[in-house]
Design an enzyme around this catalytic site. Structure first.
Site, mmCIF file in Angstrom:
data_model
loop_
_atom_site.group_PDB
_atom_site.id
_atom_site.type_symbol
_atom_site.label_atom_id
_atom_site.label_comp_id
_atom_site.label_asym_id
_atom_site.label_seq_id
_atom_site.Cartn_x
_atom_site.Cartn_y
_atom_site.Cartn_z
ATOM 1 N N HIS A 103 0.829 -1.206 0.000
ATOM 2 C CA HIS A 103 0.000 0.000 0.000
ATOM 3 C C HIS A 103 0.863 1.255 0.000
ATOM 4 O O HIS A 103 0.494 2.268 -0.614
ATOM 5 C CB HIS A 103 -0.921 0.006 1.220
ATOM 6 C CG HIS A 103 -2.196 -0.758 1.011
ATOM 7 N ND1 HIS A 103 -3.436 -0.170 0.975
ATOM 8 C CD2 HIS A 103 -2.415 -2.084 0.814
ATOM 9 C CE1 HIS A 103 -4.373 -1.087 0.763
ATOM 10 N NE2 HIS A 103 -3.773 -2.262 0.682
ATOM 11 N N ASP A 111 7.676 5.664 -0.026
ATOM 12 C CA ASP A 111 8.131 6.856 0.700
ATOM 13 C C ASP A 111 7.577 6.938 2.116
ATOM 14 O O ASP A 111 7.660 7.972 2.764
ATOM 15 C CB ASP A 111 7.739 8.124 -0.067
ATOM 16 C CG ASP A 111 6.227 8.315 -0.143
ATOM 17 O OD1 ASP A 111 5.481 7.357 0.178
ATOM 18 O OD2 ASP A 111 5.785 9.419 -0.536
ATOM 19 N N SER A 113 4.648 7.197 3.090
ATOM 20 C CA SER A 113 3.518 8.117 3.230
ATOM 21 C C SER A 113 2.325 7.432 3.892
ATOM 22 O O SER A 113 1.498 8.095 4.520
ATOM 23 C CB SER A 113 3.117 8.684 1.863
ATOM 24 O OG SER A 113 2.817 7.648 0.946
ATOM 25 N N PRO A 195 -5.561 -1.382 -5.562
ATOM 26 C CA PRO A 195 -6.483 -2.492 -5.830
ATOM 27 C C PRO A 195 -7.002 -3.113 -4.535
ATOM 28 O O PRO A 195 -6.231 -3.350 -3.603
ATOM 29 C CB PRO A 195 -5.615 -3.487 -6.612
ATOM 30 C CG PRO A 195 -4.580 -2.639 -7.274
ATOM 31 C CD PRO A 195 -4.280 -1.540 -6.293
ATOM 32 N N HIS A 225 -0.574 -13.937 -1.102
ATOM 33 C CA HIS A 225 -1.795 -14.439 -0.470
ATOM 34 C C HIS A 225 -1.665 -15.902 -0.055
ATOM 35 O O HIS A 225 -2.646 -16.507 0.374
ATOM 36 C CB HIS A 225 -2.982 -14.250 -1.416
ATOM 37 C CG HIS A 225 -3.366 -12.820 -1.615
ATOM 38 N ND1 HIS A 225 -4.325 -12.411 -2.511
ATOM 39 C CD2 HIS A 225 -2.894 -11.680 -1.024
ATOM 40 C CE1 HIS A 225 -4.438 -11.088 -2.474
ATOM 41 N NE2 HIS A 225 -3.581 -10.621 -1.578
ATOM 42 N N THR A 226 -0.475 -16.451 -0.178
ATOM 43 C CA THR A 226 -0.223 -17.785 0.353
ATOM 44 C C THR A 226 -0.283 -17.791 1.874
ATOM 45 O O THR A 226 -0.441 -18.832 2.507
ATOM 46 C CB THR A 226 1.153 -18.313 -0.106
ATOM 47 O OG1 THR A 226 1.350 -19.622 0.400
ATOM 48 C CG2 THR A 226 2.292 -17.437 0.390
ATOM 49 N N ASP A 274 -5.428 -18.301 1.879
ATOM 50 C CA ASP A 274 -5.091 -19.614 1.344
ATOM 51 C C ASP A 274 -5.857 -20.651 2.158
ATOM 52 O O ASP A 274 -5.586 -20.840 3.346
ATOM 53 C CB ASP A 274 -3.581 -19.837 1.450
ATOM 54 C CG ASP A 274 -3.123 -21.189 0.924
ATOM 55 O OD1 ASP A 274 -3.966 -22.096 0.776
ATOM 56 O OD2 ASP A 274 -1.915 -21.350 0.677
ATOM 57 N N THR A 277 -3.163 -24.283 2.943
ATOM 58 C CA THR A 277 -1.957 -24.197 3.786
ATOM 59 C C THR A 277 -1.741 -22.733 4.189
ATOM 60 O O THR A 277 -0.778 -22.094 3.773
ATOM 61 C CB THR A 277 -0.716 -24.726 3.044
ATOM 62 O OG1 THR A 277 -0.508 -23.938 1.853
ATOM 63 C CG2 THR A 277 -0.891 -26.185 2.661
ATOM 64 N N ASP A 282 4.077 -21.156 0.371
ATOM 65 C CA ASP A 282 4.229 -22.168 -0.669
ATOM 66 C C ASP A 282 3.422 -21.789 -1.904
ATOM 67 O O ASP A 282 2.941 -20.659 -2.015
ATOM 68 C CB ASP A 282 3.809 -23.551 -0.136
ATOM 69 C CG ASP A 282 2.364 -23.573 0.366
ATOM 70 O OD1 ASP A 282 1.595 -22.641 0.052
ATOM 71 O OD2 ASP A 282 2.000 -24.536 1.079
#
Length: 361
Positions: A103, A111, A113, A195, A225-226, A274, A277, A282
């Site tokens: 982010h 920076d 911010s 996003p 996102h694992t 996930d 796991t 992974d």
């Protein structure tokens, strides 16, 4: 041969020839809601180095691996020791730092911010509501200021802390060049550009390209996102009213859908990104997409879009490639639009606020 597949083949050859690379073995599959985890599996992560970049050479726009060698020689030791303390208390903070770093870099570059805490700052935006890890950076910064006052930027601390946290949960090591300065501007409205899991692939590709990143970086960095969790509020539309008529998203596996409906009755609850796991770094994230088990809409779309699906398939079956490329893509992310010029930014003494002497009436 598809150029994307060709690129992955080259990466695989490079990785297999590298004696310095290792990655954690796959864990067993489960829908595990237990948040207890021993930190033992963090140990033994082998550092991943990029052989084409020498430690004493400048990187990017005047960033250098040697930037703090004289002014704050124990900087990385301080960051590492503090992070070990935090992760022993809460292993989920690693994923939170990755998200916080993303982010930050996604708006005005890396920076710091996102750390500024004032009315109307990025941190106060609705899109930043679920961000965590601010107190970790504050703790590290306070210790750094004791040893190296007015020397190390918050942007550098956040970047290095993200790297170390990744390693501590089983991810790759990458070298972080230093010399970023902290920005003085932070606007809440701009945080809404990041996003949030509802975009289409074209929007994601365009956003990444605007940051100097490519489609491979998009798919690989989505692999963060694992580990980590998402608020149930982020997916309730997919579960209960995807088409406006009370139906669910048909792209979700039926058994997984039933599990999510039980898990996410309330938007304030959290669910693992996930499903199989969730506490292991992974490639199960990519295998889940092939099984229609992507939690966020943007996750699952990676497997249905022809620009990204070949990468998902390749990474699902080549853990070494993912492990190597994740470090490469994170290094690229950490160098997005950095402030390094003499008249750019500052070195904050408190990450929450712009230095008082730099304020203008």
């Amino acid at each position: 041969m598809n150029p994307i597949v060709s690129l992955l083949f080259v990466l695989l050859v490079v990785v297999q020839l590298s004696p310095t690379l290792s990655y954690p073995a796959d864990d067993h599959h489960h829908y595990d809601d237990d948040d207890n985890e021993s930190p033992e599996h963090w140990k033994g992560a082998t550092p991943l180095t990029v052989p084409t970049i020498l430690e004493n050479l400048p990187f990017g726009d005047f960033l250098s691996f040697a930037h703090y060698h004289r002014s704050c020689p124990d900087l990385e030791g301080i960051i590492n020791r503090k992070l070990k303390q935090w992760l022993k208390q809460d292993y989920t903070i690693a994923a939170s730092l990755m998200r916080l770093h993303f982010h930050d870099c996604a708006i005005r570059g890396c920076d710091a911010s996102i750390l500024l805490n004032h009315e109307g700052s990025e941190r106060t935006a609705l899109a930043s509501k679920t961000l965590r890890g601010f107190e970790v950076i504050d703790d590290i910064k306070a210790e750094v200021e004791k040893k190296c006052p007015k020397t190390v930027s918050c942007a550098d601390i956040l970047t290095a802390a993200t790297r170390d946290a990744t390693v501590m949960v089983g991810g790759p090591y990458w070298m972080v060049p230093y010399g970023r300065k902290d920005g003085r501007i932070s606007i809440a409205k701009e945080a809404e550009w990041v996003p949030m899991g509802h975009e289409n692939i074209t929007a994601l590709v365009e956003f990444f390209q605007s940051q100097g990143l490519n489609v491979l970086d998009l798919v690989v960095l989505s692999g963060a996102h694992t580990i980590g969790r998402s608020s149930c509020a982020s997916i309730q539309n997919r579960l209960f009213n995807f088409d406006g008529y009370g139906n669910s998203d048909p792209s979700i596996d039926e058994k997984y859908l039933n599990f999510l409906k039980r898990k996410c009755r309330w938007g304030s609850d959290y669910v693992d990104l996930d499903a199989t796991t969730p506490k292991t770094f992974d490639t199960a994230y990519y295998s889940n997409l092939q099984r229609k088990m992507g939690l966020l809409k943007t996750d699952q779309l990676l497997y249905s879009d022809t620009r990204t699906s070949p990468l998902v398939t390749a990474l699902a079956h080549q853990p070494a490639v993912f492990y190597h490329q994740f470090g490469v893509s994170m290094a690229k992310l950490g160098n997005v639009q950095v402030l390094t010029g003499q008249d750019e930014g500052e070195i904050r003494t408190n990450c929450n606020f712009v230095n008082s002497y730099s304020l203008r009436p």
